[in-house]
Structures are given as C-alpha cells and as structure tokens.
Design a protein around this motif. Structure first.
Motif, short mmCIF file in Angstrom:
data_model
loop_
_atom_site.label_atom_id
_atom_site.label_comp_id
_atom_site.label_asym_id
_atom_site.label_seq_id
_atom_site.Cartn_x
_atom_site.Cartn_y
_atom_site.Cartn_z
N ASN A 540 0.83 -1.19 0.00
CA ASN A 540 0.00 0.00 0.00
C ASN A 540 0.87 1.25 0.00
O ASN A 540 1.52 1.57 0.98
N TYR A 541 0.89 1.95 -1.10
CA TYR A 541 1.73 3.14 -1.20
C TYR A 541 0.89 4.41 -1.23
O TYR A 541 1.28 5.40 -1.80
N ASN A 542 -0.29 4.36 -0.65
CA ASN A 542 -1.16 5.52 -0.67
C ASN A 542 -1.05 6.30 0.63
O ASN A 542 -1.07 5.71 1.70
N ASN A 543 -0.95 7.59 0.50
CA ASN A 543 -0.89 8.43 1.69
C ASN A 543 -2.29 8.53 2.30
O ASN A 543 -3.19 9.07 1.65
N PRO A 544 -2.48 8.01 3.50
CA PRO A 544 -3.83 8.04 4.08
C PRO A 544 -4.38 9.45 4.22
O PRO A 544 -5.59 9.66 4.24
N ARG A 545 -3.49 10.46 4.30
CA ARG A 545 -4.00 11.82 4.47
C ARG A 545 -4.54 12.40 3.16
O ARG A 545 -5.30 13.34 3.17
N ASP A 546 -4.11 11.83 2.05
CA ASP A 546 -4.61 12.31 0.77
C ASP A 546 -5.80 11.49 0.28
O ASP A 546 -6.31 11.71 -0.80
N PHE A 547 -6.18 10.49 1.06
CA PHE A 547 -7.21 9.56 0.63
C PHE A 547 -8.52 10.28 0.36
O PHE A 547 -9.03 11.01 1.19
N ASN A 548 -9.04 10.06 -0.84
CA ASN A 548 -10.27 10.71 -1.23
C ASN A 548 -11.13 9.72 -1.99
O ASN A 548 -10.83 9.36 -3.13
N SER A 549 -12.18 9.26 -1.35
CA SER A 549 -12.98 8.19 -1.93
C SER A 549 -13.60 8.58 -3.26
O SER A 549 -13.67 7.77 -4.18
#
Lengths: 689, 846
Positions: A540-549
């Motif tokens: 998982n290389y996604n920044n949780p703070r940038d997560f936008n459903s």
C-alpha cells in the motif's frame, strides 16, 4: 427490482454526500520551530536541533571588519581559520574565538608575497595551509612557518586546453598530500594534483544534464543554428569537503538528486540515498523560488554530513544512509538568520555559518534534541545498537514526527526478539524492508503459538468433510441467494466467456444485465476503495491523508466510461453490431475478475512478507489479464468481429481514449479559463460598485 | 467566442469607466481654500540663553516648554537637572551622513506616508513640505501650544499647459509677448511645431527647470484658465489636472507634571480623497542620541530590548514592530516571521543622566515603534512611534495572463486621536528599572494594572500545566470519511497525571485544559458549551472538578474567542471579519518548508469583532452551569483584528475596545482569567499570563534583552513563558536560569497518550507532549525554580543588571536577589563563586 430501486438510490445518495463531507483539515495554532520531511514528502513539525548562541564579527575578534569572507576551516577542533577574502588575509583564532594571528603575507622563496581575493582554504594536521589564491590564479601551499612549499600556478597537461586559465576556488587535501582543487570554469570535475603540485587528472565530473525539449530542438535545427545554441555541458561543482577516510564530498547546484556526491579514489559516486527524500536540500518549494542552491558541504565523523542552501539559508544534515536528520537556519535579520551564507564548518558538534555580506560568523549549539539525534546516529554507526536504540527512543520522545528514529527503535526490538513491537515501529518509520523481516518472524511466532489450535480445527474439518457436505454445504447451496441467476451468471461468464457472452447478447433480459453491470461497477469501486484503505502495508503506497474516496470512484468509473464511448464510436464506423448498452454491459461483466481476486487479496495482503508480494503482484496481473481476455471475448461477441479485427479495434480504442482524454482536457481548460474570466469580471464589478 | 468575449469585456470596461468617472469627485477645492488657523509667530513668555532661537511658552514645576516659531521645533527643559530634550537634533546641519531628503527629515516633526493616485506610497515631511513654504501656524493652549502644518502648495504642473495649441495662437499669444531669451529657449523645448497640422505640440517629457521656465513664460504672457479651456476645446482635448497634494496636520504639545503629552487629533488630519494618509510618524528625533553620546534606546520587543547608541549595527535593517502584533485582516505577508510581539505600547531613550519614556496613550493598537542607530540615514540614534491612519490593500485581478491591482482603502480614518506621553526621568531615575517602575505606577494610577494574582505570598510557586484534551482528526471507514475526536487526555487520565505530579512534590498546580468542549482543540464557536464525550463528557468534568477540590489545583478551561477553527455552526460570510479586498479574513496554515501560507488546506477565520460580545455572553451563560472559577483565553489577549466589511468597518482601535469590553464581562462574572500572550490592555483583568516572552526577538540590531514586561507586572499578575517541552533551549538549566532571571514560573504542555498520536495529524506541532517522558524532569525543574522563587513569591522585581556577558542579577522587592550564570565557565560575582550554568540566591528577606 422496481421496489428495490428507490432505497438503492437513497443509499447511494447518502453515501455520496457523506463521502464529500469532512474534507476539512485543521490549522496550526502554533508554529513549530523547525521541520523535516516525512515519508510522504510533506513538511512536518520538528523541534529546533540547533540554537544560535553568538555572532562573531571582525569587531569582536578585534581585527577590524571582515570584508566578503568566503571560507572557514576548523582544524582538529582547536583552531579556526577564517579566509577574509576582501582583505586578502587569513585570521586564525582558537575555538573560543580568541585571536591567535593574522596571516596577510607569506614568505615566497625569500620574497614577501600576498594573496589576492582567495576563495578557499584547507589546513592539514601538520598545520600546513593550502590557499586557493583565486585572483592570483594559483594554489599556495604554506608550511607551519608560513613559508611557501609549493605554488601551483599554471598546471600543464594534455588534458587541459591550450589557453587554460587556472582559477582555483575551493581546495581539499587528503592524508597522502594529494590536492583536489575546484576551479572556476572547469567542467570536467575536480583537478587532482600530486603532493608536489603536478596536475595528474580530473576526478568526478558531473554528468551532462540534458533538457529533453532543448535536445529535440537541437536535433531539428541546422548546424549553424546549433552552433548558436547553448552547449550541453556538465555543471560545475560548488564546493567540496573530505572525510576522515579520504572520500571527497562534493556539492553542485544542479537541482538533481545527485547534487551531493561522495567520491571514491576513482571518482565514482558512492553516496547512499536511502532516505525518505533525496539529499538535495528542500524538496518542497514554490515555482518562483525554485529548489535549494547548495553551496557548501561539511562532513564530520560517522558519515554525517551537512549541506548549506544559500537560497533560503538553511542547513540540512544527513546521515550516511541519506536520511535527513534536521534542518536549521534561515535568512533574516535575527540571531540565527543570515543574509548571504557561504560556508559552514563544525567545531565538535557546534556549527559555524559564515555570512559573506555581513562579514560575520554565527555559532550554533545543539539543543537537547540535536544532541540526542547526533548521539543516536553515532552509536548506531559504531555498532552500539543498545545505546542507539535508547537514543532513538529519546529522539522519538522529543519529536514524535521523526520517522527515521522509529526504525532505529524497531531494529532494537527485532534484535531483542520482540517482533510484534518491531513490526509496529518499522511501520511507523515506513521501513518496508525491515518491516517484512520482522513480520516474517512475528508471523512464524504467532503461527507456532496457534499451530496446535489451527491443526486441530483443520483435522476436525477434514474429518467432518462428508458430514459438512451432506448437511451444511447442501443447505448453503440451496440458499435462495446463491441460487439466484443474477449472482451465478456473471461468475459463470468469467469461466465460460464464449458461451455466456453469446447468451448475454441474444438471450438475456437487457434490463437485468444493465442492473448487474451497475452492481459490478459499484463493487469494483468499493474494491478499489478497500484496496486503497485496507491493503497491507507492504503493498500500500497511498498516503492516508490524501485519501479521497470520490477520486477513487472517478478513477474506476471514468476509464470504463471512456472505454465504452471510444469503443462505441469506433465500432459504429467499423460495422460493429454492438449497441452502446451492450458494449457497456460486456465491459462491466469483464471486470468481474478484478473484484474476485482483488477482494480476497485486500485481506491476504495484510499477512504477507516482502517475498510474497510477488504472489500479490502475480495475482493482480493475472486478474488484469483475465479481465483483458474477457474484454476481448466480449468485444468480439458483441460486435460479431473476427479475432484479429477485435484486437485491432481494441488497440484503436486505446488510441481513441487518448484522443478523448486530450479533448476533455482541452475542454476543461477552456471552461476553467472562462470561469476565471467570469470570476474576474464579477470581482471587478463588486469592486467598482 | 473569442470575439464575443472581447466585445463583452470592452462594453464592461466602458461601463466601469463611465461609472467610475461619475462617482469620483474631488474635494481639492475645499482643502485649497482652507486657511491655517492661528498665529504665524508667538511671543515668548520667557526665554533661555541656552535656547537662543526658542521662545518659552509653558512652564510647570518640572518642565519648561520652548518652541522655535520658524522651524516649529520644540524643546523641553527638565528643571530638575537642567537637561534639554529637543525635538530635532541641535547640530543636525553638520551631520556628515544625512543628505537630501534624509537631511530634511532631521528637521521635521511630522512625517506622512500617503498613497498617490496609483496606490503607491509617497512621503511628505513637515520640513520640506510645510516649514520651507512657511505654512505653519500656532495657537497657544493651556500649558502648551497647538501647531498646525499645511503640507504642499498649489503649484502649477505640466497639465496647466495645453497639449496642443494652434500656430497662430501660440505665436500671437505667447511668443510675441516674451523677450527673455532663456524663456524663449524653454518654450522651444516645451513645444514642437507640427507643420503639417499647423499646430504646436507639447513635449510631454518636460520636467524640472525647463518646465518651470515654460510655466513662467506662459504666466508672463498672461495665459489664463479661459485660454487653456479655449485651446483644449479647439483641439478636442481632454486634459485633467491632478489634484494638488495637500495635507493639514495638527500637533498639540501640552505639559502635564513631569511629562509632555503630544496629541495628533485625527479629525484635524485633513487630506484629499485621492491621497489618503496611510501612516503618520511624529517627533522621529525627539531626544535622539548623537554620534558621541552614550546611552540606549528601549524598544518593546517581547519582554523589552535595548539598542545601544552607536552600536555600529547599521548593516542590519532598522527596528520596527507593530504594537500587539499584526492585524490578521491587514496582514498580507506570505512569509512567516517567528518573532516575539511587542505587547506594551511604550518605548524609551536612556541617556547618561536622564531618560525619556514614551507611553502611547491613545491609538496604541494602530501604532508601531521604530528605531534606528547612527550610521544608516544619519548619525543619530532615535526611536519614535508611528500610527496608521488609513489602511490600504490591493485587489489583484488576473485574467488572460494579465495582472492588475487596484488599491482599496479603509473608509474612514482610525477613530482615535494619537496621543503619546513623553515622561522625563532625571539623573537618579535614568535607567530602565526606573522606567518600568514609573510605568507601573502610571498604570496603577490609571486603573490599568491591578493585583489580581491569587497566590498567598508564602505558597509554593505555581506550576503551569497545560493538558490537551482531544484533537479532531479525519478518519475513514470503508472509504467514508468522518471526523472523530482523538482523546489525548481524558478527565480520568488528567487525574492520574495530577496525582502523580502532586506525589512528586508539585503542589500548587495551575491547570489549563484545552480541547475540552465543542469538538476538541479546534472547537466550534462557543454558542453553547457541550463537554466532549470523548474525554469523559459532563459527568467526567464534574467528577474531575470534584477531584481537584481542596487539592491546591486551579482549573482554567481554555476557550478561543477571536478565531474560528471549526466552521460548523459558523457563518463565514456573515460572521467572519473581512479584508479590505472584501474577502473573508481566512488565516491559512503555514507550510514550514515553503515558509508560506498553504492555501490548499482549510483556513481558520477571524471572527468579526462585531460578534465577539455576543459569543462571550453565550460562552459565559454556557459555562455558568459548570462550576468553574477560572477560564483560560487562548486569543483574547494575544491578537487584535479589525473588520473591513464594506460600509460597516471596525478599525483596530474599536476592536481593542471590544476586546477590553469582553475581558471586563468575563472579569465581572467572577472568573479568574488566564490569558495567553498578554497584550497590555488585558493587564487590568488577568490573574495569569502564559506564553509570555522571556526575552526579545533577537533582532541583530538589538543588543540586550531586558525583563521590562516582568518588571511592570510582577507582583500583580502571575506569569510563565512558553511550555518548556516545546521550546528551544540548549539545555534545561538555561530554562531554569531564565525563569529565575525573569521571575517566571514553570510551564509544560502534556497529554496522557503518547506523542505519536499526533504524528500525521494537523497537530504534529505537539510533537513532544507525552507526560511520562517529562514528569521527572518537570519535577526537578520545578523544585529548582521553586526553591529560589518561593522566597520572592509575589515580590516585584526592583532591579535587573547585566554583570558581565551571560551573568545577570535580578533583585526583588524584599531584598532577595538572584544571580544567574548562563556561561559554560564559573564566574565570581560580588565575592561569590557561581558554577557554570548555575545560580546564586542571596540577600535577606526584609
């Protein structure tokens, strides 16, 4: 079905609204004294590692004001050599800045000689002084009695051009007495001289940096035009330093990740760049200001080195692995701020920063945090892992945002055998390699613990298989949900695409198909969101703070839509038989494998190690290929094409998608311009009335 | 489409142009016709041979006021020691450094900064633009004099010459009437013949001497306004004359006891609409220190700082700080400057045998203090106040790659006069200690400082503990985001921390609890108060209040009133303060790497001062049912903002009144008030101040930090600096020493949960607040500080001296003194050896 329609949309609506809510992030109420970069390349708060304690200028040294000093050198933490270039002199002080002597002339074979705008200085253990006497176009080597030993003024070699002008600017000398000179206007690297002053070779040239657009122009232009263009030349270095093992640390202001280099004797760059961000100063900057301009480097023990950014007056310190440890300094008019910083040096762990315009040196002393970090790095470098772990733990307590330190603690836990803790800390430091290492051990340990239990359950299951088959499985199979055609049909399609696509086109109720398609699309969106949010750490290389459903949904729906539109527009021209709805349905059905394989792997990926990531990738690729195959069969059946024509259509469709994307971009750009125009007009109207 | 867009744009521009023309009217004539009221000269009531050009006009027991009615400069003679304070340096004509405009400035009493028609800043000073034209008048008033300056003259400009004039008319009306060769030559330069059309065309680049001559020639020729109008009409020209740059400013000097009060009545600052006065500074060189004089300038940076005369630091920028910090609705600086604020509206000059203390009595919130040393513009060392009259901002319009900016101005000048009291201190009082003492007495006399502290004098000193309740974070569940409160310290956990702390021997605890209601640290507007369930809810709070009873712990729940961090329940368009550009004043968080405001993140808003009273009232009624005896105010005494909403502007001076009103309201409700920052106007109400500056901003031009602020308030208000665990010190001993030197208490900010809870949140600036890691050190620091400061609990600081570099002696009212040594080496002071980074407490309590 009709009954179910309304709640479905209501749920969808609620989901959508709730997704779009809550994108407020909050505000700093307080400004942290310093910052560092996180794994995600965000700037995060950090405590100050160094505090400015005093300013030393010509007045406080009692030597009259310094005029454009350009270099300092600290010898053995005993004495400080300040190169007062504008006054053509060297000021020598002890480390408390008590004046020892001023060198403004030297004995050049019985004749008194002077410097002229010298730019670089180096002093050896035996108190021999090397000066890059820039405007005199020479390098002066003085012994401890200030007698000239050698003077290098016009190096000769076939490597050098005929009209070569030697303008040395910076200089270092290794333990064997070899002299390395950074000369102005030399693009082939540093000039290496033997101890007796004979030019031997160039070392460590920067690679040519080619701007692709400019390169293209060059290719297209005539010879005459080309000769008028700027030549691609490697950039010059801006400074250099040498460590205790004789490696040369070089900096250039080239704006690449290789701005800092560690050169071995062959001139090969052996710097490790394993940190979260490349060692090149700031990685976040505004386009007007541009990246850091590194103009000095100082290397100390344990491979710790610091670079000076002249543009923003910041000093960045890295460890040997390339992790950014701390940042301090800035431009300004307060203590600890500079006007034009040009050189940095260390006395022990204190920093000296030389300011050219103001002619002063700012002394920085480490704070508690700075001391802890320095010691942690040193202990770790020396192999004292226990002490290092203790210091790293302290560093984390002083700065919870210091991700690198978590790794240090993790390593200690790993060694101690507390794998669970190690896993936790490695995750905090975003260290996937060590995380995996610790995780394998942790998993083994956990499995071992639960092995008897697991085996027992397995045995019972095996023993009871006939019973389960007979009683439970049958019931499950007969559950009305599983018997529903709407569920079974897409699954059957994935394994028997030829038959089922045929059925889909000619036999089945289109309305039901459409509904199933939408459901598949929705499921895929959910899969995608689940993957982004819940995939295991290693994949998982996604920044949780940038997560936008919503964005994730768009990423799924938009390509599908593009594909369908492109395919439909193409096939109508190519006598395809498929209607738009059919293309849409067949495409959606083809996506089923992505869900079937994606969902279980969301769970599984949380329990894999780095080696098993291969399996994960394999299955992801497998799903993609499967999906492609289904797409192919679907397309062929829907349009009643030959296989070769289908392949051609699909390739063309991809091209069309590119074209569509371009059109959309253009359209949005126009809309945006129109909008900004409207906004400007409205603002102006509001302003005037 | 492009064409239609252009057309639209053109029509719009036309429309705007037409309406723009019709709305702007000049008031120039009124101002041109205005006469100076008063006498051109004065008669001396007494004279003094030392002040030959000056006329004595007022006198009292302490002072004599003199004025030179030619240059309008004044002098004050201190009868106690005979020292003469001059508004302008006596030997300014011989200044080797100053030249041109800078030299004129030395002779001025008033300097104006105004905006020209393009919105650019221009300057006018009372010497160049008023005195040199003889445009000054005087009126005697009781104990003083009123000086009225008229700035600028109605000079003819190039626009008095026609752009075009027909050949016959030019030759007949002008050329034929001039027989002076110089003037004829000037006319030939000014007008070029256009033979084709038979006209003479003006040279628009005409300026300086040639312009002057051309104008003279036209005047001699008897060219009138009618002629000009005729020529313009003949050639179909539109020529508008720019309004003359005229200003009127009045200065009132008045002796009051040992001080001179200077007043600038704001309604007597007259200006044209085209040239709004942005800033006014007065008496820039009052008491300026000469190049050979010894002394220091006192500036209110942080706790106070000294700039020594002739310190040779003119290579650094001069000192300038706005009182009470920047106004967030005006602040346009993208860059973050991490400096201390100036929280006291004072400044001063300390000379060998006399000193001057400037107290800004009115208009403090729009004032700035400026100081500079000899060597830059002139050879004097000077400090002076300046005041904003009309704020300006730029609206930037962007479109099609073009950028234009329009200036926007505050609608009315600040609704306050600008009053500065210059207090003269004689020989024995010429030190900053005496200045602080004087200021303290002055404040008490005027009811601006009051003993509010709650400590009994033989208590242990208070330990300031700030606990962070909860922080709002954004979480996701299956991709659905939701806001959740992350509890960092629940009420239950707070009890644990407090009991551990008390067991360790810290008895007197002042607890600031933030993030306890309406959604954590960034709480919603306090329309109503609902205690956050995440940290225990109302029941938890009540249990907690029960728990701390009788334990010598005072509780200060923290509330933000001026800034809105959470916009739910808040109407940004209606309730947020506006900028001059008409946009709501949004304060964006800083990106530390860029050192700029990050506009991609959501901002906090400045609450319009208009609503502050309402929210305070609601907040008070909300907490009335909670059994609090104290409250902590996060921003009410820390920042001060205007509201530039169109047709309904609230300037900063009014905003200050609103803040004071709010403080008064809270004070009257019987709560003990802990404030952060501590702007001077809050002194009357505060019992405790946290995050007080212990030192200056370390501007390089400054030489010494002094505990002036502490000397003023110690014994009246308890205070402490920023929390140690988030501050920068080379080691903890320096913090201990700082506390002792400044008489400050110990302050920490903690949470029960480990600090990594704030990692990857917007609260990552709380990077080291885990209480377990700090409790031992905190106890130790507290013990060390308590041991010394317990003996001087509630005592004023009566003296503070620098003994040598890094060694300071602070003497308290009861005779006990503390000597601190910040150096890495031991020192011997007054026969006492003080170890490296150690201190010594001496003297006997009276």
């Amino acid at each position: 079905m009709i009954k179910g329609k309304r709640p479905f949309f209501v749920i969808l609506l609620i989901l959508f609204i709730s997704l779009s809510l809550g994108y407020h992030s909050n505000v700093y109420a307080y400004y942290a004294p310093s910052y560092n970069y996180s794994y995600w390349r965000d700037s995060v708060a950090a405590p100050e590692a160094y505090e400015a304690t005093q300013i030393i200028d010509g007045k406080s040294l009692g030597v009259g004001s310094l005029k454009e000093p350009s270099d300092i050198y600290v010898l053995n933490n005993e004495s400080v050599y300040i190169l007062d270039s504008g006054n053509n002199r060297i000021i020598v002080t002890d480390t408390d800045f008590n004046l020892i002597r001023i060198i403004d002339s030297f004995d050049n074979n019985g004749r008194i000689d002077h410097f002229s705008n010298p730019q670089g200085i180096f002093v050896t253990e035996s108190h021999h002084i090397y000066v890059a006497d820039t405007d005199n176009k020479r390098v002066v080597h003085l012994d401890d009695k200030l007698k000239a030993v050698t003077i290098i003024d016009s190096p000769e070699s076939e490597l050098l051009p005929q009209n070569f002008e030697f303008k040395p600017a910076k200089i270092v000398v290794d333990k064997a007495g070899r002299i390395y000179v950074m000369a102005i206007g030399v693009f082939d690297g540093f000039m290496e001289f033997s101890p007796d002053g004979v030019f031997t070779t160039f070392i460590g040239a920067n690679r040519v940096k080619v701007d692709p657009i400019e390169y293209l122009w060059k290719l297209l232009s005539t010879r005459e035009q080309r000769s008028q263009m700027v030549q691609f030349v490697p950039t010059e270095f801006t400074n250099l330093d040498i460590d205790e093992d004789g490696f040369i640390y070089a900096v250039s202001a080239d704006n690449t990740d290789e701005d800092v280099k560690r050169l071995n004797a062959q001139g090969i760059d052996i710097l490790r760049r394993d940190g979260y961000v490349p060692p090149r100063g700031d990685i976040r900057y505004t386009s007007e200001e541009g990246p850091s301009r590194l103009i000095d480097i100082d290397v100390t023990d344990s491979e710790i080195y610091s670079v000076l950014d002249a543009k923003r007056g910041r000093i960045f310190t890295y460890n040997g692995d390339g992790y950014l440890l701390y940042i301090f300094g800035r431009l300004g008019n307060r203590l600890g701020e500079f006007d034009t910083p040009v050189a940095i040096e260390r006395i022990g762990d204190n920093f000296l920063v030389l300011d050219k315009t103001l002619g002063e040196i700012t002394v920085f002393e480490p704070t508690e945090y700075g001391r802890v970090v320095n010691e942690a790095i040193r202990s770790y470098y020396q192999g004292d892992e226990e002490r290092a772990a203790e210091m790293f733990a302290k560093a984390v307590n002083l700065n919870a945002n210091f991700e690198y330190a978590y790794g240090g603690i993790g390593k200690a836990y790993l060694r101690k055998g507390d794998y669970e803790k190690a896993v936790e800390y490695f995750k905090e430091s975003m260290d996937r390699k060590n995380y995996s290492k610790a995780y394998i051990l942790y998993r083994r340990e956990t499995l071992r613990e639960y092995f008897p239990l697991l085996m027992t359950i397995l045995c019972i299951l095996i023993l009871c298989t006939p019973l389960i088959r007979k009683y439970i499985w049958r019931h499950i199979k007969e559950l009305s949900l599983f018997r529903r055609e709407e569920l079974r049909y897409p699954l059957r399609l994935t394994v028997h695409p030829y038959d089922e696509y045929w059925e889909l086109k000619y036999r089945r109720d289109k309305r039901v198909n459409l509904i199933i398609s939408f459901v598949i699309l929705a499921l895929l969106c959910i899969t995608r969101i689940l993957q982004v949010q819940y995939n295991g750490f290693l994949v998982n290389y996604n920044n949780p703070r940038d997560f936008n459903s919503i964005l994730e949904i768009v990423y799924v729906v938009l390509p599908v839509l593009f594909w369908c539109i492109a395919n439909w527009s193409l096939t109508t021209l190519m006598d395809g038989e498929g209607k738009f709805s059919e293309i849409f349905i067949s495409t959606c059905f083809a996506l089923t494998p992505l869900i079937l394989i994606g969902i279980p792997w969301v769970l599984l990926s949380n329990y894999i190690s780095a080696e098993e990531v291969t399996f994960y990738n394999f299955f992801q690729s497998f799903a993609a290929l499967w999906c492609l195959y289904l797409l192919f069969v679907g397309n062929m059946t829907v349009h009643q094409f030959t296989p070769s024509k289908t392949v051609g259509t699909m390739a063309l469709t991809v091209g069309t998608i590119g074209f569509l994307a371009f059109l959309c971009l253009l359209f949005f750009n126009l809309i945006q311009q129109l909008l900004s125009f409207a906004v400007t007009v409205v603002r102006e109207i509001l302003l005037r009335f | 489409m492009k064409l239609s867009k252009r057309l639209f744009l053109c029509t719009l521009c036309l429309l705007i142009f037409v309406t723009g023309c019709s709305t702007s009217t000049t008031t120039g004539d009124d101002l041109q016709d205005m006469q100076l009221e008063g006498e051109p000269t004065l008669t001396a009531a007494f004279t003094n041979p030392l002040l030959q050009d000056m006329k004595g006009i007022a006198e009292n027991d302490y002072l004599q006021l003199y004025i030179n009615d030619k240059t309008a400069e004044i002098a004050v003679l201190d009868k106690r020691n005979g020292y003469i304070w001059r508004s302008n340096p006596a030997d300014r004509d011989g200044d080797p450094i100053a030249s041109g405009e800078k030299k004129d400035l030395l002779s001025a009493q008033v300097n104006l900064e105004f905006c020209n028609e393009f919105g650019q800043f221009n300057y006018a000073n009372s010497y160049t633009d008023s005195i040199s034209y003889g445009q000054v008048a005087y009126t005697l008033i009781p104990d003083g004099v009123k000086v009225i300056y008229k700035f600028g003259t109605v000079e003819k400009t190039i626009e008095d010459l026609p752009k075009m004039i027909s050949k016959e008319r030019f030759e007949e009306k002008i050329l034929s009437k001039i027989d002076n060769n110089t003037l004829l030559r000037a006319l030939r330069i000014a007008y070029r013949e256009d033979k084709e059309n038979g006209v003479y065309v003006r040279n628009d680049g005409l300026a300086g001497l040639q312009l002057k001559r051309a104008l003279e020639a036209f005047e001699i020729a008897g060219y009138t306004e009618e002629d000009l109008a005729y020529d313009l009409a003949e050639h179909n020209l539109a020529q508008t004359k720019p309004a003359p740059r005229l200003f009127f400013v009045t200065l009132e000097y008045k002796l009051e006891g040992d001080s001179l009060v200077v007043r600038v009545p704001v309604d007597e600052i007259r200006y044209l609409k085209e040239y709004p006065v942005h800033q006014i500074s007065i008496l820039n060189f009052f008491g300026a220190g000469g190049p050979n004089e010894e002394g220091a300038l006192f500036v209110p940076d942080g706790s106070g700082a000294l700039i020594y005369f002739n310190n040779g630091k003119s290579k650094y920028p001069p000192y300038r700080q706005e009182i009470y910090g920047m106004d967030l609705t005006v602040d346009n600086t993208e860059f973050l400057v991490k400096a201390e604020k100036a929280r006291m509206p004072i400044f001063g000059i300390i000379k060998k045998n006399s000193a001057l203390l400037g107290i800004i009595e009115e208009g403090a919130s729009v004032a700035a203090v400026n100081a500079d040393v000899s060597g830059r513009d002139n050879s004097y060392n000077y400090v002076y106040p300046s005041f904003y009259v009309i704020h300006k901002d730029d609206v930037v319009l962007q479109g099609e790659g073009q950028k234009r900016s329009f200036p926007r101005y505050q609608e009315e000048p600040m609704k306050t006069d600008f009053v500065v009291r210059y207090v003269f201190l004689d020989d024995k009082d010429a030190s900053y200690e005496e200045m602080a003492k004087y200021y303290q007495q002055y404040l008490i006399k005027n009811g601006m400082l009051k003993e509010n502290r709650t400590e009994a004098s033989n208590d242990d000193i208070p330990f300031y503990l700030h606990l962070v309740g909860s922080i709002p974070t954004l979480k996701h569940f299956v991709g659905v985001p939701y806001r959740a409160l992350e509890p960092l310290t629940t009420f239950e956990q707070a009890k644990t921390i407090l009991s551990e702390l008390q067991q360790a021997g810290v008895n007197n605890i002042k607890l600031k609890y933030s993030g306890w209601f309406n959604g954590g640290e960034h709480h919603k507007v306090p329309k109503s108060i609902s205690v956050d369930g995440a940290i225990g809810g109302l029941k938890g709070l009540n249990d907690f209040l029960e728990y701390i009873k009788g334990k010598n712990i005072s509780f200060y729940p923290d509330v933000a009133l001026l800034r809105v961090y959470n916009t739910s329940g808040f109407n940004e368009t209606r309730e947020a303060a506006r900028r001059l550009t008409a946009l709501p004043a949004a304060v964006y968080p800083i990106d530390l790497a860029l050192n700029r405001r990050d506009r991609d993140r959501s901002p906090s808003y400045v609450l319009s001062p208009r609503y502050v009273g309402k929210y305070v009232e609601k907040m008070l009624s909300g907490i009335a049912r909670l059994d609090f005896d104290g409250i902590s105010l996060r921003d009410l005494a820390d920042e001060l903002n205007s509201d530039y909403r169109k047709n309904n502007q609230i300037d900063r001076t009014e905003s200050e009144k609103i803040s004071i009103q709010a403080l008064d309201e809270i004070y009257k409700s019987g709560l003990n008030i802990m404030v952060k920052g501590g702007n001077a106007y809050a002194w009357r109400y505060a019992t405790d101040i946290t995050d007080l500056s212990l030192g200056n901003s370390k501007y390089k031009i400054e030489d010494e930090a002094i505990p002036f602020y502490q000397m003023v308030i110690r014994g009246f208000i308890e205070y402490t600096g920023t929390p140690y665990n988030l501050s920068t010190y080379t080691n903890y001993r320096h913090y201990v020493l700082k506390c002792l030197e400044y008489g400050s208490n110990v302050h920490f900010v903690w949470s029960y949960e480990p600090s990594h809870k704030v990692k990857d949140t917007d609260f990552d600036y709380l990077y080291s607040i885990y209480y377990k890691e700090w409790i031992d050190l905190a106890t130790e620091i507290y013990q060390q500080v308590n041991e010394a400061l317990k003996r001087v609990n509630g005592q004023k600081i009566i003296s503070h001296q620098k003994i040598e570099d890094g060694v300071f002696k602070t003497v308290y009212e009861n005779g006990i003194y503390v000597i601190v040594n910040y150096n890495r080496t031991p020192v011997t002071v007054e026969g006492v050896r003080i170890e490296a980074e150690d201190f010594y407490v001496g003297g006997d309590a009276k």
